[in-house]
Design a protein around this motif. Structure first.
Motif, PDB file in Angstrom:
ATOM      1  N   LYS A  81       0.814  -1.210   0.000  1.00 20.37           N
ATOM      2  CA  LYS A  81       0.000   0.000   0.000  1.00 20.37           C
ATOM      3  C   LYS A  81       0.852   1.267   0.000  1.00 20.37           C
ATOM      4  O   LYS A  81       0.403   2.322  -0.435  1.00 20.37           O
ATOM      5  CB  LYS A  81      -0.912   0.008   1.235  1.00 20.37           C
ATOM      6  CG  LYS A  81      -1.924  -1.131   1.281  1.00 20.37           C
ATOM      7  CD  LYS A  81      -2.753  -1.053   2.542  1.00 20.37           C
ATOM      8  CE  LYS A  81      -3.703  -2.224   2.666  1.00 20.37           C
ATOM      9  NZ  LYS A  81      -4.762  -2.219   1.658  1.00 20.37           N
ATOM     10  N   HIS A  82       2.061   1.167   0.527  1.00 22.89           N
ATOM     11  CA  HIS A  82       2.937   2.337   0.660  1.00 22.89           C
ATOM     12  C   HIS A  82       4.336   1.975   0.160  1.00 22.89           C
ATOM     13  O   HIS A  82       5.303   1.941   0.917  1.00 22.89           O
ATOM     14  CB  HIS A  82       2.979   2.800   2.118  1.00 22.89           C
ATOM     15  CG  HIS A  82       1.628   3.121   2.677  1.00 22.89           C
ATOM     16  ND1 HIS A  82       0.987   4.312   2.404  1.00 22.89           N
ATOM     17  CD2 HIS A  82       0.791   2.388   3.457  1.00 22.89           C
ATOM     18  CE1 HIS A  82      -0.195   4.306   3.004  1.00 22.89           C
ATOM     19  NE2 HIS A  82      -0.340   3.162   3.649  1.00 22.89           N
ATOM     20  N   GLY A  83       4.402   1.715  -1.139  1.00 18.48           N
ATOM     21  CA  GLY A  83       5.646   1.259  -1.743  1.00 18.48           C
ATOM     22  C   GLY A  83       6.815   2.197  -1.554  1.00 18.48           C
ATOM     23  O   GLY A  83       7.968   1.778  -1.506  1.00 18.48           O
ATOM     24  N   ARG A  84       6.524   3.483  -1.418  1.00 16.20           N
ATOM     25  CA  ARG A  84       7.603   4.472  -1.272  1.00 16.20           C
ATOM     26  C   ARG A  84       8.468   4.192  -0.037  1.00 16.20           C
ATOM     27  O   ARG A  84       9.620   4.606   0.027  1.00 16.20           O
ATOM     28  CB  ARG A  84       7.027   5.875  -1.176  1.00 16.20           C
ATOM     29  CG  ARG A  84       6.265   6.143   0.130  1.00 16.20           C
ATOM     30  CD  ARG A  84       5.834   7.593   0.256  1.00 16.20           C
ATOM     31  NE  ARG A  84       4.736   7.894  -0.640  1.00 16.20           N
ATOM     32  CZ  ARG A  84       4.183   9.094  -0.735  1.00 16.20           C
ATOM     33  NH1 ARG A  84       4.642  10.096  -0.003  1.00 16.20           N
ATOM     34  NH2 ARG A  84       3.172   9.299  -1.555  1.00 16.20           N
ATOM     35  N   TRP A  85       7.895   3.495   0.974  1.00 19.52           N
ATOM     36  CA  TRP A  85       8.622   3.238   2.212  1.00 19.52           C
ATOM     37  C   TRP A  85       9.220   1.825   2.266  1.00 19.52           C
ATOM     38  O   TRP A  85       9.644   1.382   3.325  1.00 19.52           O
ATOM     39  CB  TRP A  85       7.698   3.431   3.416  1.00 19.52           C
ATOM     40  CG  TRP A  85       6.979   4.739   3.467  1.00 19.52           C
ATOM     41  CD1 TRP A  85       5.625   4.936   3.542  1.00 19.52           C
ATOM     42  CD2 TRP A  85       7.560   6.044   3.455  1.00 19.52           C
ATOM     43  NE1 TRP A  85       5.329   6.281   3.569  1.00 19.52           N
ATOM     44  CE2 TRP A  85       6.498   6.986   3.526  1.00 19.52           C
ATOM     45  CE3 TRP A  85       8.879   6.516   3.398  1.00 19.52           C
ATOM     46  CZ2 TRP A  85       6.710   8.356   3.527  1.00 19.52           C
ATOM     47  CZ3 TRP A  85       9.084   7.887   3.399  1.00 19.52           C
ATOM     48  CH2 TRP A  85       8.027   8.785   3.455  1.00 19.52           C
ATOM     49  N   THR A  86       9.253   1.134   1.132  1.00 17.16           N
ATOM     50  CA  THR A  86       9.759  -0.242   1.095  1.00 17.16           C
ATOM     51  C   THR A  86      11.179  -0.342   1.625  1.00 17.16           C
ATOM     52  O   THR A  86      11.519  -1.294   2.350  1.00 17.16           O
ATOM     53  CB  THR A  86       9.710  -0.786  -0.346  1.00 17.16           C
ATOM     54  OG1 THR A  86       8.346  -0.805  -0.789  1.00 17.16           O
ATOM     55  CG2 THR A  86      10.286  -2.207  -0.419  1.00 17.16           C
ATOM     56  N   PHE A  87      12.024   0.614   1.294  1.00 15.22           N
ATOM     57  CA  PHE A  87      13.437   0.570   1.706  1.00 15.22           C
ATOM     58  C   PHE A  87      13.770   1.666   2.719  1.00 15.22           C
ATOM     59  O   PHE A  87      14.907   2.135   2.780  1.00 15.22           O
ATOM     60  CB  PHE A  87      14.341   0.651   0.480  1.00 15.22           C
ATOM     61  CG  PHE A  87      14.168  -0.516  -0.461  1.00 15.22           C
ATOM     62  CD1 PHE A  87      14.673  -1.764  -0.124  1.00 15.22           C
ATOM     63  CD2 PHE A  87      13.477  -0.366  -1.656  1.00 15.22           C
ATOM     64  CE1 PHE A  87      14.502  -2.851  -0.985  1.00 15.22           C
ATOM     65  CE2 PHE A  87      13.296  -1.449  -2.519  1.00 15.22           C
ATOM     66  CZ  PHE A  87      13.808  -2.700  -2.178  1.00 15.22           C
ATOM     67  N   GLU A  88      12.782   2.051   3.500  1.00 12.20           N
ATOM     68  CA  GLU A  88      12.993   3.003   4.595  1.00 12.20           C
ATOM     69  C   GLU A  88      13.291   2.195   5.862  1.00 12.20           C
ATOM     70  O   GLU A  88      12.417   1.492   6.371  1.00 12.20           O
ATOM     71  CB  GLU A  88      11.742   3.866   4.786  1.00 12.20           C
ATOM     72  CG  GLU A  88      11.715   4.685   6.059  1.00 12.20           C
ATOM     73  CD  GLU A  88      12.931   5.562   6.236  1.00 12.20           C
ATOM     74  OE1 GLU A  88      13.665   5.331   7.219  1.00 12.20           O
ATOM     75  OE2 GLU A  88      13.141   6.458   5.396  1.00 12.20           O
TER      76      GLU A  88
END
Length: 205
Positions: A81-88
């Motif tokens: 749902k929040h792909g932008r935070w996959t590598f956070e």
């Protein structure tokens, strides 16, 4: 639930390469075998296993990279749902396969309001890095000092306990067994403790 003070440190070159992936492609990139993705995953797992003392961030039960109660890299804001935070790194903690499974957390929405800065995201779930978990969730002291029975202290704490099924009879029983095991093991002579733990596939506390 475990309170975490510091997320994993990722090599600058690795994090830069992963940040360069388009936001709508990051979730799919998680399952690739590039050197950067593999290095990121290793750093997350190694750090999490160490700082969480080989325990699930949610239910607090023991985990391992292999075998019973396998350790998972859990995306707190689900990557589907929040792909932008996959590598956070702040978005990842180590959990057991039960808590991270589709019957419990899976892709459950944990975010209320998205923000450009991850630390400014408003979460439904109690966040192990961004919140003081003791303000939301506590283990009730049963007189013996064992963290077995869990209690919500805030609406978000109650939501987290209910959503993650942390007060279920199953997990409560497992926590009781876990701490009885620790107590009984501690009573053994030192030379027998490691042997016993290896025999039953348990790691040292």
């Amino acid at each position: 639930m475990i309170n975490l003070n510091e997320c994993a440190t990722i090599a600058i070159a690795v994090q830069t390469a992963l940040d360069a992936i388009a936001d709508d492609e990051k979730s799919d990139a998680w399952n690739t075998q590039t050197n950067d993705v593999k290095a990121f995953k290793v750093a997350i797992m190694d750090h999490g296993i160490e700082v969480q003392n080989t325990r699930c961030v949610w239910c607090t039960l023991e985990v391992a990279e292999e075998g019973h109660r396998t350790a998972h890299r859990d995306h707190i804001a689900p990557k589907g749902k929040h792909g932008r935070w996959t590598f956070e790194p702040l978005n990842l903690a180590i959990s057991c396969e039960y808590c991270n499974g589709f019957k419990v957390k899976g892709e459950v929405e944990t975010v209320v309001t998205v923000a450009a800065n991850y630390a400014d995201v408003e979460f439904l779930i109690v966040h192990p890095y961004l919140d003081n978990t003791a303000e939301h969730i506590r283990f009730v002291d049963n007189g013996a000092g064992y963290p077995i029975v869990i209690e919500g202290l805030s609406p978000r704490g109650i939501w987290t306990i209910d959503t993650m099924k942390l007060a279920s009879p199953h997990l409560t029983k497992l926590r009781a067994m876990d701490h009885i095991f620790a107590k009984e093991t501690a009573a053994l002579p030192a030379e027998d403790q490691d042997l016993f733990k290896r025999a039953v596939g348990r790691v040292a506390p």
